[in-house]
Design a protein around this motif. Structure first.
Motif, PDB file in Angstrom:
ATOM      1  N   ALA A 368     -12.627 -57.963 -76.703  1.00 53.29           N
ATOM      2  CA  ALA A 368     -11.884 -59.085 -77.267  1.00 53.29           C
ATOM      3  C   ALA A 368     -11.268 -58.717 -78.619  1.00 53.29           C
ATOM      4  O   ALA A 368     -10.321 -59.358 -79.074  1.00 53.29           O
ATOM      5  CB  ALA A 368     -12.796 -60.298 -77.435  1.00 53.29           C
ATOM      6  N   LEU A 369     -11.787 -57.694 -79.259  1.00 55.51           N
ATOM      7  CA  LEU A 369     -11.212 -57.162 -80.493  1.00 55.51           C
ATOM      8  C   LEU A 369     -10.214 -56.056 -80.215  1.00 55.51           C
ATOM      9  O   LEU A 369      -9.155 -55.976 -80.835  1.00 55.51           O
ATOM     10  CB  LEU A 369     -12.325 -56.629 -81.405  1.00 55.51           C
ATOM     11  N   VAL A 370     -10.541 -55.192 -79.258  1.00 54.45           N
ATOM     12  CA  VAL A 370      -9.713 -54.011 -79.007  1.00 54.45           C
ATOM     13  C   VAL A 370      -8.350 -54.360 -78.412  1.00 54.45           C
ATOM     14  O   VAL A 370      -7.319 -53.823 -78.839  1.00 54.45           O
ATOM     15  CB  VAL A 370     -10.451 -53.030 -78.069  1.00 54.45           C
ATOM     16  N   PHE A 371      -8.311 -55.255 -77.433  1.00 49.17           N
ATOM     17  CA  PHE A 371      -7.029 -55.581 -76.790  1.00 49.17           C
ATOM     18  C   PHE A 371      -5.992 -56.113 -77.785  1.00 49.17           C
ATOM     19  O   PHE A 371      -4.846 -55.653 -77.789  1.00 49.17           O
ATOM     20  CB  PHE A 371      -7.244 -56.579 -75.652  1.00 49.17           C
ATOM     21  N   PRO A 372      -6.338 -57.066 -78.654  1.00 47.48           N
ATOM     22  CA  PRO A 372      -5.342 -57.528 -79.629  1.00 47.48           C
ATOM     23  C   PRO A 372      -4.933 -56.450 -80.632  1.00 47.48           C
ATOM     24  O   PRO A 372      -3.758 -56.357 -81.011  1.00 47.48           O
ATOM     25  CB  PRO A 372      -6.054 -58.696 -80.334  1.00 47.48           C
ATOM     26  N   LEU A 373      -5.884 -55.629 -81.086  1.00 43.09           N
ATOM     27  CA  LEU A 373      -5.547 -54.560 -82.026  1.00 43.09           C
ATOM     28  C   LEU A 373      -4.600 -53.554 -81.396  1.00 43.09           C
ATOM     29  O   LEU A 373      -3.636 -53.096 -82.027  1.00 43.09           O
ATOM     30  CB  LEU A 373      -6.827 -53.866 -82.514  1.00 43.09           C
ATOM     31  N   ASN A 374      -4.845 -53.206 -80.139  1.00 43.21           N
ATOM     32  CA  ASN A 374      -3.929 -52.306 -79.432  1.00 43.21           C
ATOM     33  C   ASN A 374      -2.557 -52.955 -79.238  1.00 43.21           C
ATOM     34  O   ASN A 374      -1.528 -52.280 -79.292  1.00 43.21           O
ATOM     35  CB  ASN A 374      -4.507 -51.918 -78.064  1.00 43.21           C
ATOM     36  N   ALA A 375      -2.561 -54.269 -79.023  1.00 39.42           N
ATOM     37  CA  ALA A 375      -1.295 -54.978 -78.828  1.00 39.42           C
ATOM     38  C   ALA A 375      -0.428 -54.895 -80.077  1.00 39.42           C
ATOM     39  O   ALA A 375       0.795 -54.753 -79.986  1.00 39.42           O
ATOM     40  CB  ALA A 375      -1.568 -56.444 -78.481  1.00 39.42           C
ATOM     41  N   LEU A 376      -1.037 -54.975 -81.234  1.00 35.49           N
ATOM     42  CA  LEU A 376      -0.281 -54.863 -82.483  1.00 35.49           C
ATOM     43  C   LEU A 376       0.393 -53.502 -82.588  1.00 35.49           C
ATOM     44  O   LEU A 376       1.573 -53.408 -82.950  1.00 35.49           O
ATOM     45  CB  LEU A 376      -1.214 -55.078 -83.673  1.00 35.49           C
ATOM     46  N   CYS A 377      -0.343 -52.459 -82.253  1.00 38.99           N
ATOM     47  CA  CYS A 377       0.211 -51.108 -82.336  1.00 38.99           C
ATOM     48  C   CYS A 377       1.289 -50.887 -81.267  1.00 38.99           C
ATOM     49  O   CYS A 377       2.344 -50.322 -81.543  1.00 38.99           O
ATOM     50  CB  CYS A 377      -0.899 -50.070 -82.183  1.00 38.99           C
ATOM     51  N   ASN A 378       1.035 -51.344 -80.047  1.00 35.72           N
ATOM     52  CA  ASN A 378       2.015 -51.166 -78.977  1.00 35.72           C
ATOM     53  C   ASN A 378       3.281 -51.962 -79.242  1.00 35.72           C
ATOM     54  O   ASN A 378       4.399 -51.448 -79.085  1.00 35.72           O
ATOM     55  CB  ASN A 378       1.413 -51.599 -77.630  1.00 35.72           C
ATOM     56  N   GLY A 379       3.130 -53.219 -79.643  1.00 40.19           N
ATOM     57  CA  GLY A 379       4.290 -54.061 -79.871  1.00 40.19           C
ATOM     58  C   GLY A 379       5.166 -53.565 -80.998  1.00 40.19           C
ATOM     59  O   GLY A 379       6.391 -53.751 -80.978  1.00 40.19           O
ATOM     60  N   SER A 380       4.573 -52.922 -82.003  1.00 38.72           N
ATOM     61  CA  SER A 380       5.345 -52.388 -83.120  1.00 38.72           C
ATOM     62  C   SER A 380       5.910 -51.004 -82.818  1.00 38.72           C
ATOM     63  O   SER A 380       6.579 -50.413 -83.665  1.00 38.72           O
ATOM     64  CB  SER A 380       4.480 -52.343 -84.381  1.00 38.72           C
ATOM     65  N   GLY A 381       5.628 -50.483 -81.609  1.00 38.34           N
ATOM     66  CA  GLY A 381       6.187 -49.203 -81.195  1.00 38.34           C
ATOM     67  C   GLY A 381       5.329 -48.003 -81.528  1.00 38.34           C
ATOM     68  O   GLY A 381       5.736 -46.874 -81.302  1.00 38.34           O
ATOM     69  N   THR A 432      -9.287 -50.778 -86.366  1.00 36.96           N
ATOM     70  CA  THR A 432      -9.374 -51.594 -87.578  1.00 36.96           C
ATOM     71  C   THR A 432      -8.861 -50.821 -88.789  1.00 36.96           C
ATOM     72  O   THR A 432      -8.136 -51.366 -89.634  1.00 36.96           O
ATOM     73  CB  THR A 432     -10.827 -52.044 -87.822  1.00 36.96           C
ATOM     74  N   TRP A 433      -9.232 -49.557 -88.884  1.00 32.90           N
ATOM     75  CA  TRP A 433      -8.727 -48.717 -89.993  1.00 32.90           C
ATOM     76  C   TRP A 433      -7.204 -48.652 -89.959  1.00 32.90           C
ATOM     77  O   TRP A 433      -6.540 -48.771 -90.995  1.00 32.90           O
ATOM     78  CB  TRP A 433      -9.300 -47.304 -89.891  1.00 32.90           C
ATOM     79  N   TYR A 434      -6.634 -48.474 -88.767  1.00 30.45           N
ATOM     80  CA  TYR A 434      -5.174 -48.329 -88.671  1.00 30.45           C
ATOM     81  C   TYR A 434      -4.473 -49.629 -89.067  1.00 30.45           C
ATOM     82  O   TYR A 434      -3.453 -49.609 -89.754  1.00 30.45           O
ATOM     83  CB  TYR A 434      -4.785 -47.937 -87.251  1.00 30.45           C
ATOM     84  N   TYR A 435      -5.038 -50.743 -88.663  1.00 33.15           N
ATOM     85  CA  TYR A 435      -4.441 -52.033 -89.030  1.00 33.15           C
ATOM     86  C   TYR A 435      -4.461 -52.232 -90.542  1.00 33.15           C
ATOM     87  O   TYR A 435      -3.461 -52.614 -91.153  1.00 33.15           O
ATOM     88  CB  TYR A 435      -5.185 -53.169 -88.342  1.00 33.15           C
ATOM     89  N   LEU A 436      -5.600 -51.968 -91.148  1.00 30.75           N
ATOM     90  CA  LEU A 436      -5.727 -52.169 -92.590  1.00 30.75           C
ATOM     91  C   LEU A 436      -4.863 -51.202 -93.392  1.00 30.75           C
ATOM     92  O   LEU A 436      -4.480 -51.505 -94.524  1.00 30.75           O
ATOM     93  CB  LEU A 436      -7.195 -52.027 -93.010  1.00 30.75           C
ATOM     94  N   SER A 437      -4.529 -50.059 -92.821  1.00 28.59           N
ATOM     95  CA  SER A 437      -3.705 -49.073 -93.518  1.00 28.59           C
ATOM     96  C   SER A 437      -2.230 -49.493 -93.591  1.00 28.59           C
ATOM     97  O   SER A 437      -1.452 -48.908 -94.352  1.00 28.59           O
ATOM     98  CB  SER A 437      -3.807 -47.714 -92.811  1.00 28.59           C
ATOM     99  N   ASN A 438      -1.826 -50.473 -92.758  1.00 22.26           N
ATOM    100  CA  ASN A 438      -0.445 -50.949 -92.682  1.00 22.26           C
ATOM    101  C   ASN A 438       0.531 -49.896 -92.167  1.00 22.26           C
ATOM    102  O   ASN A 438       1.753 -50.069 -92.280  1.00 22.26           O
ATOM    103  CB  ASN A 438       0.044 -51.476 -94.029  1.00 22.26           C
ATOM    104  N   ARG A 439       0.066 -48.846 -91.559  1.00 26.14           N
ATOM    105  CA  ARG A 439       0.963 -47.822 -91.010  1.00 26.14           C
ATOM    106  C   ARG A 439       1.769 -48.341 -89.830  1.00 26.14           C
ATOM    107  O   ARG A 439       2.837 -47.814 -89.541  1.00 26.14           O
ATOM    108  CB  ARG A 439       0.134 -46.589 -90.586  1.00 26.14           C
ATOM    109  N   TRP A 440       1.267 -49.358 -89.182  1.00 26.49           N
ATOM    110  CA  TRP A 440       1.977 -49.940 -88.038  1.00 26.49           C
ATOM    111  C   TRP A 440       3.238 -50.681 -88.471  1.00 26.49           C
ATOM    112  O   TRP A 440       4.086 -51.016 -87.635  1.00 26.49           O
ATOM    113  CB  TRP A 440       1.056 -50.905 -87.291  1.00 26.49           C
ATOM    114  N   CYS A 441       3.377 -50.953 -89.765  1.00 25.30           N
ATOM    115  CA  CYS A 441       4.535 -51.723 -90.249  1.00 25.30           C
ATOM    116  C   CYS A 441       5.837 -50.928 -90.227  1.00 25.30           C
ATOM    117  O   CYS A 441       6.914 -51.510 -90.398  1.00 25.30           O
ATOM    118  CB  CYS A 441       4.287 -52.205 -91.681  1.00 25.30           C
TER     119      CYS A 441
END
Length: 445
Positions: A368-381, A432-441
């Motif tokens: 339930a945590l992994v799917f949304p986190l992966n979605a953020l990375c996939n959706g941002s390319g 979680t580390w990748y999200y907090l790093s803001n590299r997906w932006c």
């Protein structure tokens, strides 16, 4: 063809609305799989369940790779929709459809050649080997329909339409169940009958989908004359989709290695995991559906430069996923035996399945945590990054833990189960580390 604007409006309302068709599509597909197991088990016995499950795992490994590759096109479509660039949408669609046909032919030839070696690598029990090979070969012969359907479905989902793919998915599953009863039950074709039911239903679904798009075309045009490869779009689709496809195949490889370990424990163990796995799939569907919906929503908001709203999509997706996953976890812990009893009445199969299910149900809360986190990375390319947590969780963590628990600690099927949540925890830490790093932006398209 209508597209939906996710750059405005209430996030949670839109997330739930958009994810429901994803969930219903997956649920119907799972109900088909459950019916498949039930029909095969009734007419072919325990060996039939094992053969269908082992060959089905190989088939789904290819299917998930197809979906991941098509996701590259879906990401591009969602971001182009966010930019209001219809011309780029059409070029992406034409390229994706053409590329899918080429890859379908190559995949069919490759996997038909490798069917026997792959089944041997999985430690397929001798008593079910021939049935497993027949099932796998028949399904591979119809892989072009899987490619075609998923290419069309991914485009519509990228445009914000998750309902139309759901309708065709539901129709395909209902046809499949009917053909299972005819081929396996009435005509007694055995495991091969189940495979033919799958291929025919997929073919009808793809052809019906194509006819629908042909009649209702606007931005999407599926006439043969529009099928062409645009070099820049091919490179973009592969750049975005190939990492996901590689990730899917590596993850599937890890899963298959664990399956080989399970198969070495005997037919009852393989059947028990197959039965329990169907329940796990259903319980993890809400989180998966929410993740799929969130990916398109993130894509449109990243395409329009609205990163704060993309973050809000993630937070809403995690909250909603955890709420549903908690209910599923409690239900399985309380009613595990009656749930498994719906699929099998053999005590040995139930015993093995119960041991596996009670441990792996912990994974509902983690995914339930992994799917949304992966979605953020996939959706941002940032599809290349998503390879890392998936490979670490499924191969680097899960496989060694499974072998250690089974071969060293002699925990048997419980040891196989322990490895699943262990791997997911490693993925959560990395994502979680990748999200907090803001590299997906950083926009990649």
């Amino acid at each position: 063809m209508r597209s939906y604007d996710f750059t405005q409006g209430n996030i949670r309302t839109e997330l739930v609305r958009f994810s429901i068709p994803f969930f219903l599509t997956s649920l119907i597909q799972s109900l088909y799989n459950i019916a498949d197991i039930k029909v095969v088990g009734q007419f072919c016995g325990n060996p039939g369940i094992a053969a269908t499950s082992i060959a089905g795992n190989l088939t789904w490994s290819l299917t998930y790779g197809i979906i991941a590759l098509c996701n590259g096109g879906a990401i591009m479509v969602s971001q182009y929709v966010g930019r209001k660039s219809d011309g780029d949408v059409q070029e992406t669609v034409s390229t994706l459809f053409s590329l899918s046909l080429i890859l379908a032919a190559a995949a069919t030839a490759l996997f038909l050649t490798l069917s026997s070696p792959l089944l041997r690598l999985l430690n397929t029990p001798a008593e079910v080997f021939q049935d497993a090979r027949s099932y796998f070969s028949i399904c591979m012969a119809g892989s072009v329909f899987v490619f075609g359907y998923n290419a069309m479905a991914s485009v519509l989902r990228g445009m914000g339409d998750s309902r139309t793919p759901m309708y065709f998915g539901v129709a395909s599953c209902l046809v499949n169940i009917g053909l299972d009863l005819l081929f396996v039950g009435a005509l007694r074709w055995g495991v091969s009958g189940a495979a033919w039911a799958t291929v025919i239903s997929q073919a009808l679904s793809m052809l019906g989908f194509a006819a629908y798009l042909r009649v209702n075309r606007s931005v999407i045009d599926v006439r043969p004359s529009t099928f062409r490869l645009n070099k820049s779009k091919v490179l973009a689709i592969l750049r975005l989709g190939f990492p996901g496809a590689v990730q899917s195949f590596v993850v599937s490889g890890g899963f298959l290695m664990v399956s080989a370990l399970t198969n070495s424990l005997g037919v009852s163990a393989a059947s028990g995991v197959a039965v329990a796995g169907k329940k796990n799939n259903v319980c993890q569907m809400p989180a998966s559906a929410i993740g799929s919906a969130a990916s398109s929503m993130v894509g449109q908001n990243v395409g329009s430069g609205n990163y704060d709203r993309a973050r809000s999509v993630l937070k809403n997706a995690i909250g909603t996923s955890l709420a549903v996953a908690s209910l599923a976890f409690i239900a399985v812990q309380l009613f595990a035996r009656p749930l498994l009893g719906l699929l099998s009445s053999e005590e040995e199969v139930l015993s093995q399945g119960l041991d596996y299910l009670r441990v792996t149900s912990l994974d509902y809360l983690l995914t339930a945590l992994v799917f949304p986190l992966n979605a953020l990375c996939n959706g941002s390319g940032h599809t290349l990054f998503t390879m890392i947590p998936s490979i670490v969780s499924s191969v680097v963590a899960r496989v060694p833990v499974a072998y250690f628990c089974v071969r060293v600690l002699h925990l048997k099927i419980i040891g196989v189960g322990i490895a699943t949540p262990t791997g997911t925890i490693s993925a959560i830490l990395i994502c979680t580390w990748y999200y907090l790093s803001n590299r997906w932006c950083k926009n990649t398209i």
